[in-house]
Motif scaffolding. Structure first.
Motif, PDB file in Angstrom:
ATOM      1  N   LEU A  39       0.834  -1.202   0.000  1.00 47.75           N
ATOM      2  CA  LEU A  39       0.000   0.000   0.000  1.00 47.75           C
ATOM      3  C   LEU A  39       0.869   1.253   0.000  1.00 47.75           C
ATOM      4  O   LEU A  39       0.615   2.202  -0.741  1.00 47.75           O
ATOM      5  CB  LEU A  39      -0.946  -0.004   1.202  1.00 47.75           C
ATOM      6  CG  LEU A  39      -1.926   1.155   1.301  1.00 47.75           C
ATOM      7  CD1 LEU A  39      -2.835   1.206   0.079  1.00 47.75           C
ATOM      8  CD2 LEU A  39      -2.742   1.038   2.570  1.00 47.75           C
ATOM      9  N   TYR A  40       1.925   1.258   0.803  1.00 47.74           N
ATOM     10  CA  TYR A  40       2.842   2.401   0.809  1.00 47.74           C
ATOM     11  C   TYR A  40       3.515   2.554  -0.552  1.00 47.74           C
ATOM     12  O   TYR A  40       3.636   3.655  -1.088  1.00 47.74           O
ATOM     13  CB  TYR A  40       3.890   2.235   1.911  1.00 47.74           C
ATOM     14  CG  TYR A  40       4.927   3.318   1.870  1.00 47.74           C
ATOM     15  CD1 TYR A  40       4.640   4.586   2.349  1.00 47.74           C
ATOM     16  CD2 TYR A  40       6.183   3.091   1.331  1.00 47.74           C
ATOM     17  CE1 TYR A  40       5.574   5.606   2.291  1.00 47.74           C
ATOM     18  CE2 TYR A  40       7.120   4.097   1.265  1.00 47.74           C
ATOM     19  CZ  TYR A  40       6.818   5.348   1.749  1.00 47.74           C
ATOM     20  OH  TYR A  40       7.734   6.347   1.671  1.00 47.74           O
ATOM     21  N   ASP A  41       3.934   1.434  -1.145  1.00 50.80           N
ATOM     22  CA  ASP A  41       4.621   1.446  -2.436  1.00 50.80           C
ATOM     23  C   ASP A  41       3.745   2.061  -3.526  1.00 50.80           C
ATOM     24  O   ASP A  41       4.245   2.738  -4.417  1.00 50.80           O
ATOM     25  CB  ASP A  41       5.003   0.006  -2.811  1.00 50.80           C
ATOM     26  CG  ASP A  41       5.778  -0.087  -4.098  1.00 50.80           C
ATOM     27  OD1 ASP A  41       6.793   0.620  -4.227  1.00 50.80           O
ATOM     28  OD2 ASP A  41       5.374  -0.875  -4.978  1.00 50.80           O
ATOM     29  N   LEU A  42       2.447   1.859  -3.436  1.00 55.05           N
ATOM     30  CA  LEU A  42       1.529   2.339  -4.463  1.00 55.05           C
ATOM     31  C   LEU A  42       0.977   3.736  -4.182  1.00 55.05           C
ATOM     32  O   LEU A  42       0.252   4.289  -5.005  1.00 55.05           O
ATOM     33  CB  LEU A  42       0.356   1.360  -4.615  1.00 55.05           C
ATOM     34  CG  LEU A  42       0.750  -0.051  -5.033  1.00 55.05           C
ATOM     35  CD1 LEU A  42      -0.446  -0.968  -4.987  1.00 55.05           C
ATOM     36  CD2 LEU A  42       1.410  -0.055  -6.386  1.00 55.05           C
ATOM     37  N   THR A  43       1.327   4.327  -3.042  1.00 60.57           N
ATOM     38  CA  THR A  43       0.790   5.647  -2.702  1.00 60.57           C
ATOM     39  C   THR A  43       1.850   6.678  -2.358  1.00 60.57           C
ATOM     40  O   THR A  43       1.515   7.855  -2.215  1.00 60.57           O
ATOM     41  CB  THR A  43      -0.180   5.546  -1.515  1.00 60.57           C
ATOM     42  OG1 THR A  43       0.503   4.995  -0.399  1.00 60.57           O
ATOM     43  CG2 THR A  43      -1.387   4.703  -1.858  1.00 60.57           C
ATOM     44  N   CYS A  44       3.090   6.286  -2.195  1.00 60.90           N
ATOM     45  CA  CYS A  44       4.125   7.251  -1.792  1.00 60.90           C
ATOM     46  C   CYS A  44       4.385   8.247  -2.917  1.00 60.90           C
ATOM     47  O   CYS A  44       3.909   8.084  -4.038  1.00 60.90           O
ATOM     48  CB  CYS A  44       5.401   6.524  -1.387  1.00 60.90           C
ATOM     49  SG  CYS A  44       6.230   5.719  -2.754  1.00 60.90           S
ATOM     50  N   GLY A  45       5.139   9.262  -2.627  1.00 60.50           N
ATOM     51  CA  GLY A  45       5.418  10.310  -3.597  1.00 60.50           C
ATOM     52  C   GLY A  45       6.182   9.836  -4.814  1.00 60.50           C
ATOM     53  O   GLY A  45       6.129  10.457  -5.875  1.00 60.50           O
ATOM     54  N   THR A  46       6.875   8.724  -4.708  1.00 61.71           N
ATOM     55  CA  THR A  46       7.669   8.199  -5.823  1.00 61.71           C
ATOM     56  C   THR A  46       7.014   6.985  -6.469  1.00 61.71           C
ATOM     57  O   THR A  46       7.684   6.172  -7.084  1.00 61.71           O
ATOM     58  CB  THR A  46       9.076   7.818  -5.328  1.00 61.71           C
ATOM     59  OG1 THR A  46       8.945   6.850  -4.277  1.00 61.71           O
ATOM     60  CG2 THR A  46       9.840   9.019  -4.846  1.00 61.71           C
ATOM     61  N   TRP A  47       5.688   6.864  -6.363  1.00 61.19           N
ATOM     62  CA  TRP A  47       5.010   5.676  -6.874  1.00 61.19           C
ATOM     63  C   TRP A  47       5.194   5.497  -8.373  1.00 61.19           C
ATOM     64  O   TRP A  47       5.291   4.375  -8.855  1.00 61.19           O
ATOM     65  CB  TRP A  47       3.529   5.693  -6.489  1.00 61.19           C
ATOM     66  CG  TRP A  47       2.681   6.657  -7.244  1.00 61.19           C
ATOM     67  CD1 TRP A  47       2.519   7.977  -6.981  1.00 61.19           C
ATOM     68  CD2 TRP A  47       1.865   6.365  -8.376  1.00 61.19           C
ATOM     69  NE1 TRP A  47       1.656   8.529  -7.887  1.00 61.19           N
ATOM     70  CE2 TRP A  47       1.235   7.559  -8.759  1.00 61.19           C
ATOM     71  CE3 TRP A  47       1.615   5.211  -9.103  1.00 61.19           C
ATOM     72  CZ2 TRP A  47       0.376   7.643  -9.835  1.00 61.19           C
ATOM     73  CZ3 TRP A  47       0.751   5.287 -10.176  1.00 61.19           C
ATOM     74  CH2 TRP A  47       0.141   6.486 -10.536  1.00 61.19           C
ATOM     75  N   VAL A  48       5.311   6.593  -9.129  1.00 62.64           N
ATOM     76  CA  VAL A  48       5.513   6.477 -10.579  1.00 62.64           C
ATOM     77  C   VAL A  48       6.900   5.905 -10.862  1.00 62.64           C
ATOM     78  O   VAL A  48       7.054   5.005 -11.698  1.00 62.64           O
ATOM     79  CB  VAL A  48       5.325   7.846 -11.263  1.00 62.64           C
ATOM     80  CG1 VAL A  48       5.694   7.773 -12.734  1.00 62.64           C
ATOM     81  CG2 VAL A  48       3.906   8.334 -11.092  1.00 62.64           C
ATOM     82  N   LEU A  49       7.916   6.388 -10.155  1.00 65.47           N
ATOM     83  CA  LEU A  49       9.269   5.864 -10.348  1.00 65.47           C
ATOM     84  C   LEU A  49       9.358   4.400  -9.924  1.00 65.47           C
ATOM     85  O   LEU A  49      10.046   3.600 -10.563  1.00 65.47           O
ATOM     86  CB  LEU A  49      10.282   6.703  -9.570  1.00 65.47           C
ATOM     87  CG  LEU A  49      10.405   8.152 -10.022  1.00 65.47           C
ATOM     88  CD1 LEU A  49      11.350   8.917  -9.107  1.00 65.47           C
ATOM     89  CD2 LEU A  49      10.879   8.220 -11.462  1.00 65.47           C
ATOM     90  N   ARG A  50       8.661   4.048  -8.866  1.00 70.74           N
ATOM     91  CA  ARG A  50       8.640   2.661  -8.416  1.00 70.74           C
ATOM     92  C   ARG A  50       7.972   1.781  -9.465  1.00 70.74           C
ATOM     93  O   ARG A  50       8.416   0.669  -9.729  1.00 70.74           O
ATOM     94  CB  ARG A  50       7.916   2.543  -7.079  1.00 70.74           C
ATOM     95  CG  ARG A  50       8.690   3.144  -5.927  1.00 70.74           C
ATOM     96  CD  ARG A  50       7.811   3.253  -4.691  1.00 70.74           C
ATOM     97  NE  ARG A  50       8.514   3.803  -3.574  1.00 70.74           N
ATOM     98  CZ  ARG A  50       8.954   3.086  -2.540  1.00 70.74           C
ATOM     99  NH1 ARG A  50       8.737   1.806  -2.482  1.00 70.74           N
ATOM    100  NH2 ARG A  50       9.600   3.679  -1.559  1.00 70.74           N
ATOM    101  N   HIS A  51       6.905   2.287 -10.075  1.00 67.67           N
ATOM    102  CA  HIS A  51       6.244   1.538 -11.136  1.00 67.67           C
ATOM    103  C   HIS A  51       7.196   1.340 -12.318  1.00 67.67           C
ATOM    104  O   HIS A  51       7.281   0.245 -12.881  1.00 67.67           O
ATOM    105  CB  HIS A  51       4.973   2.261 -11.594  1.00 67.67           C
ATOM    106  CG  HIS A  51       4.320   1.613 -12.766  1.00 67.67           C
ATOM    107  ND1 HIS A  51       3.533   0.488 -12.642  1.00 67.67           N
ATOM    108  CD2 HIS A  51       4.361   1.897 -14.093  1.00 67.67           C
ATOM    109  CE1 HIS A  51       3.116   0.125 -13.838  1.00 67.67           C
ATOM    110  NE2 HIS A  51       3.604   0.961 -14.729  1.00 67.67           N
ATOM    111  N   LEU A  52       7.915   2.394 -12.690  1.00 73.31           N
ATOM    112  CA  LEU A  52       8.865   2.279 -13.794  1.00 73.31           C
ATOM    113  C   LEU A  52       9.986   1.296 -13.488  1.00 73.31           C
ATOM    114  O   LEU A  52      10.420   0.550 -14.372  1.00 73.31           O
ATOM    115  CB  LEU A  52       9.437   3.654 -14.140  1.00 73.31           C
ATOM    116  CG  LEU A  52       8.469   4.593 -14.845  1.00 73.31           C
ATOM    117  CD1 LEU A  52       9.103   5.968 -15.032  1.00 73.31           C
ATOM    118  CD2 LEU A  52       8.026   4.024 -16.170  1.00 73.31           C
ATOM    119  N   SER A  53      10.459   1.268 -12.259  1.00 72.56           N
ATOM    120  CA  SER A  53      11.514   0.310 -11.916  1.00 72.56           C
ATOM    121  C   SER A  53      10.999  -1.121 -12.028  1.00 72.56           C
ATOM    122  O   SER A  53      11.709  -2.007 -12.504  1.00 72.56           O
ATOM    123  CB  SER A  53      12.080   0.591 -10.522  1.00 72.56           C
ATOM    124  OG  SER A  53      11.110   0.334  -9.533  1.00 72.56           O
TER     125      SER A  53
END
Length: 133
Positions: free
Chosen positions: A34-48
């Protein structure tokens, strides 16, 4: 699993790789999802995660033929994959959220209602109200 500071801890590299290629994580990591999908860097995390999923394109370098053609295949594979990954980023995050047992739309609700500086606390609050099933 929580750290001494009260935040859920991130999965180890093996679990993260499984998560990155569309696997699910054990229940202990669902608050982190849930944190991974809502934090401020969620777009970068998705790209990684997307870059890990598209790493199989490097196998095109083993195909016989001119090196420039092989690199072009890898580049086009990555570009096409990233285009579709960005196009369906919200849907992909929604599916990950549902896999972790949270209600639909929770990630968008948290991102839209909460300032970036307060998202970790909000995620913990929502995770306590909506325990993963």
């Amino acid at each position: 699993m929580r750290t001494p500071s009260g935040r859920s801890r991130a999965p180890d590299p093996i679990h993260w790789l499984r998560y990155a290629v569309a696997g699910s994580l054990p229940t202990a990591y669902h608050q982190w999802v849930l944190y991974d999908l809502t934090c401020g860097t969620w777009v970068l995390r998705h790209l990684s995660r997307a870059l890990v999923q598209f790493s199989f394109w490097w196998l095109c370098l083993l195909v016989p033929g001119p090196l420039s053609l092989r690199f072009a295949m890898v580049a086009l594979g990555y570009l096409l994959g990233l285009y579709f990954s960005l196009s369906f980023m919200e849907d992909a995050c929604e599916r990950r959220l549902l896999k972790a047992g949270y209600p639909p739309g929770l990630n968008r609700k948290i991102r839209e209602e909460t300032p970036v500086s307060e998202r970790a606390a909000t995620v913990a609050l929502y995770a306590s109200y909506y325990p993963p099933s």
